[in-house]
Enzyme design. Sequence first.
Site, PDB file in Angstrom:
ATOM      1  N   SER A 168     -18.255  31.959 -25.118  1.00  0.00           N
ATOM      2  CA  SER A 168     -18.079  31.436 -23.768  1.00  0.00           C
ATOM      3  C   SER A 168     -16.795  30.628 -23.748  1.00  0.00           C
ATOM      4  O   SER A 168     -16.062  30.621 -24.749  1.00  0.00           O
ATOM      5  CB  SER A 168     -19.291  30.564 -23.421  1.00  0.00           C
ATOM      6  OG  SER A 168     -19.284  30.231 -22.062  1.00  0.00           O
ATOM      7  N   CYS A 213     -17.855  46.569 -33.918  1.00  0.00           N
ATOM      8  CA  CYS A 213     -18.254  46.220 -32.542  1.00  0.00           C
ATOM      9  C   CYS A 213     -18.656  44.738 -32.444  1.00  0.00           C
ATOM     10  O   CYS A 213     -19.502  44.270 -33.203  1.00  0.00           O
ATOM     11  CB  CYS A 213     -19.414  47.117 -32.116  1.00  0.00           C
ATOM     12  SG  CYS A 213     -20.102  46.680 -30.522  1.00  0.00           S
ATOM     13  N   CYS A 272     -11.409  48.499 -25.466  1.00  0.00           N
ATOM     14  CA  CYS A 272     -12.273  47.898 -26.494  1.00  0.00           C
ATOM     15  C   CYS A 272     -11.497  46.810 -27.237  1.00  0.00           C
ATOM     16  O   CYS A 272     -10.456  47.094 -27.834  1.00  0.00           O
ATOM     17  CB  CYS A 272     -12.770  48.953 -27.481  1.00  0.00           C
ATOM     18  SG  CYS A 272     -13.655  48.186 -28.856  1.00  0.00           S
ATOM     19  N   CYS A 303     -19.481  43.293 -26.946  1.00  0.00           N
ATOM     20  CA  CYS A 303     -19.032  42.772 -25.645  1.00  0.00           C
ATOM     21  C   CYS A 303     -19.580  43.586 -24.478  1.00  0.00           C
ATOM     22  O   CYS A 303     -19.626  43.104 -23.362  1.00  0.00           O
ATOM     23  CB  CYS A 303     -17.514  42.700 -25.584  1.00  0.00           C
ATOM     24  SG  CYS A 303     -16.709  44.301 -25.358  1.00  0.00           S
ATOM     25  N   CYS A 319     -17.492  48.967 -23.112  1.00  0.00           N
ATOM     26  CA  CYS A 319     -17.514  50.438 -23.076  1.00  0.00           C
ATOM     27  C   CYS A 319     -18.672  50.942 -22.218  1.00  0.00           C
ATOM     28  O   CYS A 319     -18.533  51.936 -21.498  1.00  0.00           O
ATOM     29  CB  CYS A 319     -17.600  51.006 -24.493  1.00  0.00           C
ATOM     30  SG  CYS A 319     -18.901  50.271 -25.488  1.00  0.00           S
ATOM     31  N   ARG A 377     -16.513  39.155 -24.723  1.00  0.00           N
ATOM     32  CA  ARG A 377     -17.837  39.355 -24.115  1.00  0.00           C
ATOM     33  C   ARG A 377     -17.627  39.676 -22.647  1.00  0.00           C
ATOM     34  O   ARG A 377     -16.736  39.102 -22.000  1.00  0.00           O
ATOM     35  CB  ARG A 377     -18.638  38.049 -24.262  1.00  0.00           C
ATOM     36  CG  ARG A 377     -20.047  38.079 -23.735  1.00  0.00           C
ATOM     37  CD  ARG A 377     -20.959  38.788 -24.716  1.00  0.00           C
ATOM     38  NE  ARG A 377     -22.336  38.752 -24.252  1.00  0.00           N
ATOM     39  CZ  ARG A 377     -22.897  39.692 -23.478  1.00  0.00           C
ATOM     40  NH1 ARG A 377     -22.190  40.739 -23.061  1.00  0.00           N
ATOM     41  NH2 ARG A 377     -24.163  39.588 -23.111  1.00  0.00           N
ATOM     42  N   THR A 402     -23.250  29.100 -17.292  1.00  0.00           N
ATOM     43  CA  THR A 402     -24.238  28.409 -18.132  1.00  0.00           C
ATOM     44  C   THR A 402     -25.254  27.655 -17.287  1.00  0.00           C
ATOM     45  O   THR A 402     -26.459  27.709 -17.557  1.00  0.00           O
ATOM     46  CB  THR A 402     -23.513  27.434 -19.077  1.00  0.00           C
ATOM     47  OG1 THR A 402     -22.486  28.147 -19.748  1.00  0.00           O
ATOM     48  CG2 THR A 402     -24.467  26.845 -20.088  1.00  0.00           C
TER      49      THR A 402
HETATM   50  C1  LIG Z   1     -14.888  34.391 -22.095  1.00  0.00           C
HETATM   51  C2  LIG Z   1     -15.985  33.687 -21.329  1.00  0.00           C
HETATM   52  C3  LIG Z   1     -15.763  32.414 -20.827  1.00  0.00           C
HETATM   53  C4  LIG Z   1     -16.773  31.762 -20.146  1.00  0.00           C
HETATM   54  N1  LIG Z   1     -16.546  30.476 -19.717  1.00  0.00           N
HETATM   55  C5  LIG Z   1     -17.561  29.773 -19.181  1.00  0.00           C
HETATM   56  C6  LIG Z   1     -17.388  28.401 -18.883  1.00  0.00           C
HETATM   57  O1  LIG Z   1     -16.324  27.826 -19.118  1.00  0.00           O
HETATM   58  N2  LIG Z   1     -18.439  27.731 -18.339  1.00  0.00           N
HETATM   59  C7  LIG Z   1     -19.644  28.336 -18.105  1.00  0.00           C
HETATM   60  O2  LIG Z   1     -20.571  27.687 -17.630  1.00  0.00           O
HETATM   61  N3  LIG Z   1     -19.822  29.638 -18.369  1.00  0.00           N
HETATM   62  C8  LIG Z   1     -18.822  30.370 -18.920  1.00  0.00           C
HETATM   63  N4  LIG Z   1     -19.018  31.686 -19.250  1.00  0.00           N
HETATM   64  C9  LIG Z   1     -20.303  32.325 -18.893  1.00  0.00           C
HETATM   65  C10 LIG Z   1     -21.426  31.876 -19.810  1.00  0.00           C
HETATM   66  O3  LIG Z   1     -21.064  32.025 -21.152  1.00  0.00           O
HETATM   67  C11 LIG Z   1     -22.651  32.709 -19.494  1.00  0.00           C
HETATM   68  O4  LIG Z   1     -22.929  32.610 -18.120  1.00  0.00           O
HETATM   69  C12 LIG Z   1     -23.866  32.268 -20.280  1.00  0.00           C
HETATM   70  O5  LIG Z   1     -23.608  32.331 -21.661  1.00  0.00           O
HETATM   71  C13 LIG Z   1     -25.058  33.150 -19.916  1.00  0.00           C
HETATM   72  O6  LIG Z   1     -26.163  32.781 -20.680  1.00  0.00           O
HETATM   73  P1  LIG Z   1     -27.321  33.837 -20.966  1.00  0.00           P
HETATM   74  O7  LIG Z   1     -28.343  33.113 -21.734  1.00  0.00           O
HETATM   75  O8  LIG Z   1     -27.703  34.481 -19.706  1.00  0.00           O
HETATM   76  O9  LIG Z   1     -26.637  34.982 -21.848  1.00  0.00           O
HETATM   77  P2  LIG Z   1     -25.825  34.917 -23.207  1.00  0.00           P
HETATM   78  O10 LIG Z   1     -25.146  33.619 -23.376  1.00  0.00           O
HETATM   79  O11 LIG Z   1     -24.986  36.142 -23.227  1.00  0.00           O
HETATM   80  O12 LIG Z   1     -26.928  35.020 -24.338  1.00  0.00           O
HETATM   81  C14 LIG Z   1     -27.682  36.176 -24.537  1.00  0.00           C
HETATM   82  C15 LIG Z   1     -28.291  36.120 -25.921  1.00  0.00           C
HETATM   83  O13 LIG Z   1     -29.235  37.171 -26.027  1.00  0.00           O
HETATM   84  C16 LIG Z   1     -29.046  37.870 -27.236  1.00  0.00           C
HETATM   85  N5  LIG Z   1     -29.510  39.243 -27.016  1.00  0.00           N
HETATM   86  C17 LIG Z   1     -28.988  40.155 -26.171  1.00  0.00           C
HETATM   87  N6  LIG Z   1     -29.693  41.293 -26.204  1.00  0.00           N
HETATM   88  C18 LIG Z   1     -30.684  41.103 -27.104  1.00  0.00           C
HETATM   89  C19 LIG Z   1     -31.737  41.924 -27.571  1.00  0.00           C
HETATM   90  N7  LIG Z   1     -31.948  43.158 -27.081  1.00  0.00           N
HETATM   91  N8  LIG Z   1     -32.565  41.438 -28.526  1.00  0.00           N
HETATM   92  C20 LIG Z   1     -32.394  40.178 -29.002  1.00  0.00           C
HETATM   93  N9  LIG Z   1     -31.404  39.354 -28.595  1.00  0.00           N
HETATM   94  C21 LIG Z   1     -30.563  39.810 -27.633  1.00  0.00           C
HETATM   95  C22 LIG Z   1     -27.568  37.752 -27.496  1.00  0.00           C
HETATM   96  O14 LIG Z   1     -27.265  37.958 -28.863  1.00  0.00           O
HETATM   97  C23 LIG Z   1     -27.278  36.332 -27.036  1.00  0.00           C
HETATM   98  O15 LIG Z   1     -27.469  35.398 -28.056  1.00  0.00           O
HETATM   99  C24 LIG Z   1     -18.026  32.392 -19.922  1.00  0.00           C
HETATM  100  C25 LIG Z   1     -18.256  33.674 -20.425  1.00  0.00           C
HETATM  101  C26 LIG Z   1     -17.247  34.316 -21.121  1.00  0.00           C
HETATM  102  C27 LIG Z   1     -17.514  35.680 -21.704  1.00  0.00           C
HETATM  103  S1  SF4 Z   2     -19.372  46.825 -26.988  1.00  0.00           S
HETATM  104 FE1  SF4 Z   2     -18.028  48.605 -26.774  1.00  0.00          FE
HETATM  105  S2  SF4 Z   2     -16.075  47.792 -26.049  1.00  0.00           S
HETATM  106 FE2  SF4 Z   2     -17.256  46.040 -26.850  1.00  0.00          FE
HETATM  107  S3  SF4 Z   2     -16.627  45.818 -28.981  1.00  0.00           S
HETATM  108 FE3  SF4 Z   2     -18.427  47.150 -28.981  1.00  0.00          FE
HETATM  109  S4  SF4 Z   2     -17.586  49.215 -28.882  1.00  0.00           S
HETATM  110 FE4  SF4 Z   2     -15.922  47.841 -28.267  1.00  0.00          FE
END
Ligand SMILES: Cc1cc2nc3c(=O)[nH]c(=O)nc-3n(C[C@H](O)[C@H](O)[C@H](O)COP(=O)(O)OP(=O)(O)OC[C@H]3O[C@@H](n4cnc5c(N)ncnc54)[C@H](O)[C@@H]3O)c2cc1C
Ligand code: SF4
Length: 555
Positions: free
Chosen positions: A55, A524, A497, A527, A530, A304, A340
């Site tokens: 994040s 991979c 990718c 993220c 793809c 991601r 978050t």
């Molecule tokens: C580059 C970037 C910058 C960001 N900046 C900010 C910011 O500054 N402030 C902010 O508030 N938000 C920010 N966000 C958004 C924030 O990170 C997300 O909104 C938040 O993390 C969502 O929480 P979540 O619990 O829904 O999902 P996630 O944080 O994605 O957590 C999902 C979890 O589930 C696990 N999981 C997935 N599928 C499975 C499965 N089938 N079995 C078991 N485990 C699984 C994953 O491994 C992961 O640990 C940003 C996101 C990105 C990508």
């Molecule tokens: S999820 Fe798809 S795009 Fe992301 S790292 Fe893996 S192969 Fe590449």
Amino acid sequence: MSEELPAREAMEFDVVIVGGGPSGLAAAIRLKQVSPDASVVVVEKGAEVGAHILSGACVDPIAFDRLLPGWREEADAPLKTKVKDDRFYMLFGQRALRLPNALMPPLLNNHGAFIVSLGDVCKWLAAKAEALGVEIYPGFAASEVLFGDNGEVVGVATGDMGIGRDGAPKDTFTRGMELRAKYTLFAEGARGHLGKRLLAHYDLCKGREPQKFGIGIKELWQVTPDRHHPGLVQHTFGWPLDNKTGGGSFLYHYGENLVAVGFVLHLNYENPYLSPFEEFQRFKTHPLVRRTFTDGKRIGYGARAIAEGGWQSVPKVAFPGGVLIGDDAGFLNVPRIKGTHNAMLSGMLAAEHVAAALAAGRAGDELTDYETGWRSSDVGRDLWKVRNAKPLWSRFGTAIGIGLGGLDMWTNAMGFSFFGTRPHGKPDSACLKPAASCRPITYPKPDGVLTFDRLSSVYLSNTNHEEDQPVHLQLADPGLQKASEYDVYAGPSGRYCPAGVYEWVREDDGPQARMRFVINAQNCVHCKTCDIKDPNGNITWVAPEGGGGPVYPSM
Ligand SMILES: Cc1cc2nc3c(=O)[nH]c(=O)nc-3n(C[C@H](O)[C@H](O)[C@H](O)COP(=O)(O)OP(=O)(O)OC[C@H]3O[C@@H](n4cnc5c(N)ncnc54)[C@H](O)[C@@H]3O)c2cc1C
Ligand code: SF4
């Protein structure tokens, strides 16, 4: 094959939560606060909680205040750096124009927010959940949804371990487990792979706009003390992207000389020659940005997807026996680049409805109050005000679209909009144009100091997968990759990718030359780009063996 395998052992819980991110952990904590006797389990595919969390992160503390009142007095709370200086810039080539804070819509104000490692925050939340009696199983990917006799969700199965690349069990074979529950909460983050199946199974997107996505690529740097300004938050848009391509950067100073820098690129871009990774590298060379990193050291890398569709793209979030929470439901606020707070608030809201259902002796029914309630909750209010920012940007381009989006956020703060609720139009997979109608892009070579190549970057994500396992990037029609992805779109997978998983390799020279599609699945970083951006929707990401993937250091 499953017919030949031994039956799975089953464990029974009141609630199963898939995903140990902010939404899943907040839901688990709230459940135990309201129903201390409920049995709650969280499965997490990362080797440990936080390993797959990537994040920014500049977080709105609203959900922490609600979930854990008193956290501000805790010495070990990992929310330490308060925002002190909040800057927005529009970049043009080598120049930068700072936008006056007074012009920014009030909801984009970051004062009061904290700059954190979200991975560290999740570890802290996991400890709180465990102290309340939640069972957390890291290293286990939920790979299958279990359905009951009446079509309701009755839990999930974790993936089998020790299956070879050819699909046959190896000596190390261990059968997955069935985790059965009265209610199952899906908290997998953006483009959850079980979430995607549920959307199709229950037709949850009916009547909604398509979900939109961006890819966020991030680096973590240790900078020299004279270049570190704890509490500085800087966002940019414009260069190096052209006016038609949406996206922007973030740069957050926090902790002990740490700077998180990242770039989010909207996945509705049209030119298949575009590379989000290279655009990010180029962005760092801007004079406004590059001096921060002089004499610094890059210590982390990852990527991601983020869900960008907002209010009009959120699917139906409740179905018999389960709900979607957090980014799995698409609750991220795009112009704030914050998800978050809504991830946690939605997890807490769902948990309260689950607790009420359990107290009433119910099981496996549809939590309709969660479905009807979220739009009038803080989550809904947060998304409603920004609902037109992304569609206006996509429709009118950066220069005009951002201005119109800003105006709309101002008027929404006063309770009205000139634009109603704008549609998004096409899904991101339908946005690429054929390569023949696009201009190839030449990117500068990395210097290895400020800019880098993909493979040295992936190295910093500590990504590892057992090599002898079925490829977890599945092609619906392998022939379509050459006939369309390569011949029509010039192989965009090699560019979008961020981990160099996909390559088109020339097999022979001369007139017989043949292009072969190679999938380096072990690189991979999960993220999901793809799965979103392939122009034919031909690639499906499924969970590899639990514990595989990145091990992010405090990202
Ligand atoms: C580059 C970037 C910058 C960001 N900046 C900010 C910011 O500054 N402030 C902010 O508030 N938000 C920010 N966000 C958004 C924030 O990170 C997300 O909104 C938040 O993390 C969502 O929480 P979540 O619990 O829904 O999902 P996630 O944080 O994605 O957590 C999902 C979890 O589930 C696990 N999981 C997935 N599928 C499975 C499965 N089938 N079995 C078991 N485990 C699984 C994953 O491994 C992961 O640990 C940003 C996101 C990105 C990508
Ligand atoms: S999820 Fe798809 S795009 Fe992301 S790292 Fe893996 S192969 Fe590449």
